[in-house]
Design a protein around this motif. Structure first.
Motif, short mmCIF file in Angstrom:
data_model
loop_
_atom_site.label_atom_id
_atom_site.label_comp_id
_atom_site.label_asym_id
_atom_site.label_seq_id
_atom_site.Cartn_x
_atom_site.Cartn_y
_atom_site.Cartn_z
N LYS A 456 0.84 -1.19 0.00
CA LYS A 456 0.00 0.00 0.00
C LYS A 456 0.88 1.25 0.00
CE LYS A 456 -3.80 2.18 2.54
NZ LYS A 456 -4.65 2.10 3.75
N ARG A 457 0.58 2.18 -0.91
CA ARG A 457 1.33 3.43 -1.03
C ARG A 457 0.39 4.62 -0.84
NH1 ARG A 457 6.06 2.43 -4.14
NH2 ARG A 457 7.04 0.63 -3.15
N ASP A 458 0.94 5.71 -0.30
CA ASP A 458 0.13 6.90 -0.05
C ASP A 458 0.40 8.02 -1.03
OD1 ASP A 458 -1.02 5.70 2.21
OD2 ASP A 458 0.66 6.33 3.48
N ARG A 459 1.43 7.86 -1.87
CA ARG A 459 1.77 8.95 -2.77
C ARG A 459 2.24 8.40 -4.11
NH1 ARG A 459 6.41 11.65 0.73
NH2 ARG A 459 4.73 11.32 2.25
N PRO A 460 2.13 9.21 -5.17
CA PRO A 460 2.54 8.74 -6.50
C PRO A 460 4.04 8.52 -6.57
CG PRO A 460 1.13 10.69 -6.64
CD PRO A 460 1.51 10.54 -5.21
N GLN A 461 4.44 7.63 -7.46
CA GLN A 461 5.85 7.45 -7.75
C GLN A 461 6.32 8.57 -8.68
OE1 GLN A 461 7.05 3.55 -9.10
NE2 GLN A 461 5.45 2.53 -7.92
N GLN A 462 7.54 8.97 -8.51
CA GLN A 462 8.15 9.96 -9.40
C GLN A 462 9.26 9.27 -10.18
OE1 GLN A 462 7.01 13.04 -9.90
NE2 GLN A 462 5.37 12.68 -8.41
N GLY A 463 8.85 8.39 -11.09
CA GLY A 463 9.82 7.64 -11.87
C GLY A 463 10.46 8.47 -12.96
N ALA A 464 11.46 7.88 -13.60
CA ALA A 464 12.16 8.57 -14.69
C ALA A 464 11.20 8.83 -15.84
CB ALA A 464 13.35 7.73 -15.15
N ARG A 465 11.39 9.94 -16.51
CA ARG A 465 10.55 10.25 -17.67
C ARG A 465 11.04 9.45 -18.87
NH1 ARG A 465 6.58 13.05 -19.16
NH2 ARG A 465 6.38 14.17 -17.18
N ILE A 466 10.10 8.74 -19.50
CA ILE A 466 10.41 7.89 -20.64
C ILE A 466 10.00 8.55 -21.95
CG2 ILE A 466 9.95 5.63 -21.68
CD1 ILE A 466 9.42 4.58 -18.86
N MET A 467 8.91 9.30 -21.91
CA MET A 467 8.44 10.03 -23.09
C MET A 467 7.83 11.34 -22.63
SD MET A 467 5.00 7.75 -23.83
CE MET A 467 5.78 6.23 -23.24
N THR A 468 7.68 12.26 -23.56
CA THR A 468 7.09 13.55 -23.19
C THR A 468 5.62 13.36 -22.88
OG1 THR A 468 6.49 14.10 -25.47
CG2 THR A 468 8.71 14.73 -24.71
#
Length: 594
Positions: A456-468
């Motif tokens: 369970k997660r409470d916040r969005p992931q800030q993953g690497a940007r793959i596309m615009t």
């Protein structure tokens, strides 16, 4: 020690004066000396005997106490163990995101026998078979009448069975306290939970250890007393999981498929709210792993995580998104689709003749292999590899399940231009439905990498940007058109705008040598709501055949899509989503080509 002389001079002189014999004095002194030596020897011997008697008495007392302790204690099966080791029976609960119990412990009992204490061994064997019909009466008689002093009868029994055994009334049948792992929802989320079994054990306790799924992945944490029994909270939603399983099971039967899988995932947090693999099993009575045949045919096989399949045309949107991101094409760019497309001795064809050319949007909507392959030629094998690697298609997904570690996608040994062309439309690279869900989540959330998780997660992931974000948004609009105008028309769900892509791939033969002509993997990868995607749903059917028409139909549009649509209609309200009117299409979002 001072000795008295045998012939004291004073006594000798006195004896001579009185006319007595001096030798008498010597003999008397010798006698007294011998008596003194005898007394000392006797005292020394008596002291030694007293010490030995005390020592023997203490030894007998210790032995008696130990025998008494053993007589009043429960028997224990001999086993090797490390010095200082102890059995820790404690194991924390597992709950869903709302706190509903998925796995817990239940106090029960074990049943063991001490044959030497039995009164009527044949009768005991006969009565035990009545309580436990799967036991062999003849074998029990042999065990009870043999030389064994201890044997397990059942390592866990129900309260009703305990009472029935108690009614037998034989002193050679004994009970021991025990905890067992209980999955109160039966088969629900079986592949996620995995199951638990007994590790170290004796008649007083048994260690519960995970054998698969999250039970094994988090085994140390679940058994660690330092955690204070804190429950493990998963991202699953029990009600959503139950609905997904019911729909998928019905769809699998309706479409005559041999197996099925589905994954519902939050595109921002990566949380998996539902993960289903069919056929499944009851973790309360987990079957043994198969020793022959294809492991994928076992109910233990997790098709959603372990299954590696060529997922067909669902990959085409990745090619389109990369082409737009590189500036090689825009949604309105015209692409040659005249066929067949030749590469050496190989020919690439479309399911239908789509004419000389199609726009990039129509290539996705119509699902043109030729158009996608031409885009892949422009992208190139090296850039294609980098894009798919960024999406996670080169490594096992780091999901919190022990089975995920072995699900490494199958890549071509030589990634040639032909490989790039076939991979662009989902052939030549095998990955799991979970890989596909993560890839579609990157498109749905605006272009960022997201890692699937069962926690369970409470916040969005800030993953690497793959596309615009613009490329991702354009890809979303194409996927929406696939549902409203293209191959996934059965995927429309009133009130919930669905976007997605179908994929139908022939199954490779088990022994190699090409593909089956009448066996396919049908997949529908969807996101909803299309105008602001929150969830990705992937539904995969293994060897489906839709038989309502005059001819059997196997394509995803006829098999996987209606199952996914029914699932979205069921789970969307459970996710708190209200039916709504889709906003007007955002016109003018186009990308120019170089």
């Amino acid at each position: 020690m001072i000795r008295t002389p045998l012939r004291p001079l004073a006594h000798i002189l006195k004896a001579r004066d009185t006319g007595e014999n001096p030798d008498v004095i010597e003999r008397e002194n010798i006698r007294l000396r011998h008596e003194e030596m005898r007394d000392r020897a006797r005292n020394r011997a008596e002291g030694r005997l007293l010490v030995m008697s005390v020592a023997f008495l203490a030894g007998f007392i210790l032995v008696g106490l130990r025998m008494g302790t053993l007589a009043f204690s429960e028997a224990e099966e001999p086993r090797a163990s490390a010095a200082g080791s102890r059995i820790v029976a404690q194991r924390a609960d597992i709950v869903d995101r709302r706190g509903h119990i998925l796995a817990t412990n239940l106090e029960t009992h074990s049943l063991y026998a001490q044959p030497q204490q039995m009164i009527d061994k044949e009768r005991v064997a006969r009565e035990l078979v009545k309580v436990f019909p799967d036991l062999d009466e003849a074998r029990l008689v042999r065990d009870f009448t043999g030389k064994r002093k201890f044997l397990w009868v059942r390592k866990q029994i129900s309260p009703e069975q305990k009472q029935a055994v108690h009614d037998i009334g034989d002193p050679g049948l004994l009970f021991g306290p025990r905890e067992m792992r209980l999955y109160p929802n039966g088969r629900l989320a079986a592949h996620v939970l995995g199951g638990a079994s007994f590790g170290k054990e004796d008649v007083r306790a048994a260690e519960l250890i995970g054998v698969a799924g999250v039970e094994k992945y988090f085994d140390e944490a679940l058994r660690d007393p330092a955690n204070g029994g804190k429950a493990l909270s998963l991202s699953l939603d029990l009600t959503v999981q139950a609905a997904a399983e019911r729909v998928l099971h019905g769809g699998m039967k309706l479409m005559n498929a041999k197996g099925a899988a589905s994954i519902l995932m939050d595109v921002h947090t990566g949380e998996i709210l539902s993960l289903v693999s069919l056929p499944d099993f009851d973790p309360n009575d987990r079957p043994r792993p198969p020793v022959k045949g294809n492991p994928s045919d076992s109910p233990l096989f997790n098709r959603a995580v372990q299954g590696l399949y060529e997922l067909g045309s669902t990959f085409k949107i990745f090619t389109a998104a990369q082409a737009m991101d590189l500036g090689l094409a825009a949604p309105t760019t015209m692409i040659k689709t005249a066929g067949p497309l030749r590469w050496g001795k190989f020919k690439i064809r479309d399911f239908h003749d789509y004419g000389a050319e199609l726009s990039l949007t129509k290539v996705i909507v119509k699902s043109s292999n030729i158009g996608t392959a031409r885009l892949a030629q422009e992208i190139g094998a090296e850039r294609q590899q980098g894009f798919l690697r960024d999406l996670g298609f080169f490594e096992p997904t780091p999901l919190e399940m022990i089975e995920a570690r072995g699900a490494r996608p199958l890549l071509p040994p030589n990634w040639s231009e032909l490989s790039a062309m076939t991979i662009s439309y989902g052939h030549g690279l095998s990955s799991s439905p979970l890989h596909l869900a993560a890839g579609y989540a990157a498109i749905a959330n605006g272009g960022r990498r997201v890692v699937p998780t069962l926690l369970k997660r409470d916040r969005p992931q800030q993953g690497a940007r793959i596309m615009t974000e613009a490329s991702a948004r354009a890809a979303q609009q194409m996927l929406r058109l696939v549902v409203t105008e293209g191959t996934a028309s059965f995927g429309e769900v009133p009130g919930y705008a669905v976007a997605g892509k179908t994929g139908t791939a022939d199954k490779p033969k088990e022994q190699g040598g090409g593909y089956h002509e009448d066996k396919v993997i049908a997949t529908f990868a969807a996101m909803f709501p299309a105008h602001d995607p929150r969830y990705v749903l992937v539904v995969t059917l293994d060897e489906p055949v839709e038989t309502s028409g005059p001819e059997p139909r196997r394509t995803a549009g006829w098999t996987a899509v209606p199952v996914a649509a029914e699932m979205i209609g069921r789970v969307a309200p459970l996710l708190g989503m209200r039916p709504g009117v889709e906003p007007a299409s955002m016109a003018g979002i186009t990308l120019t080509s170089n």
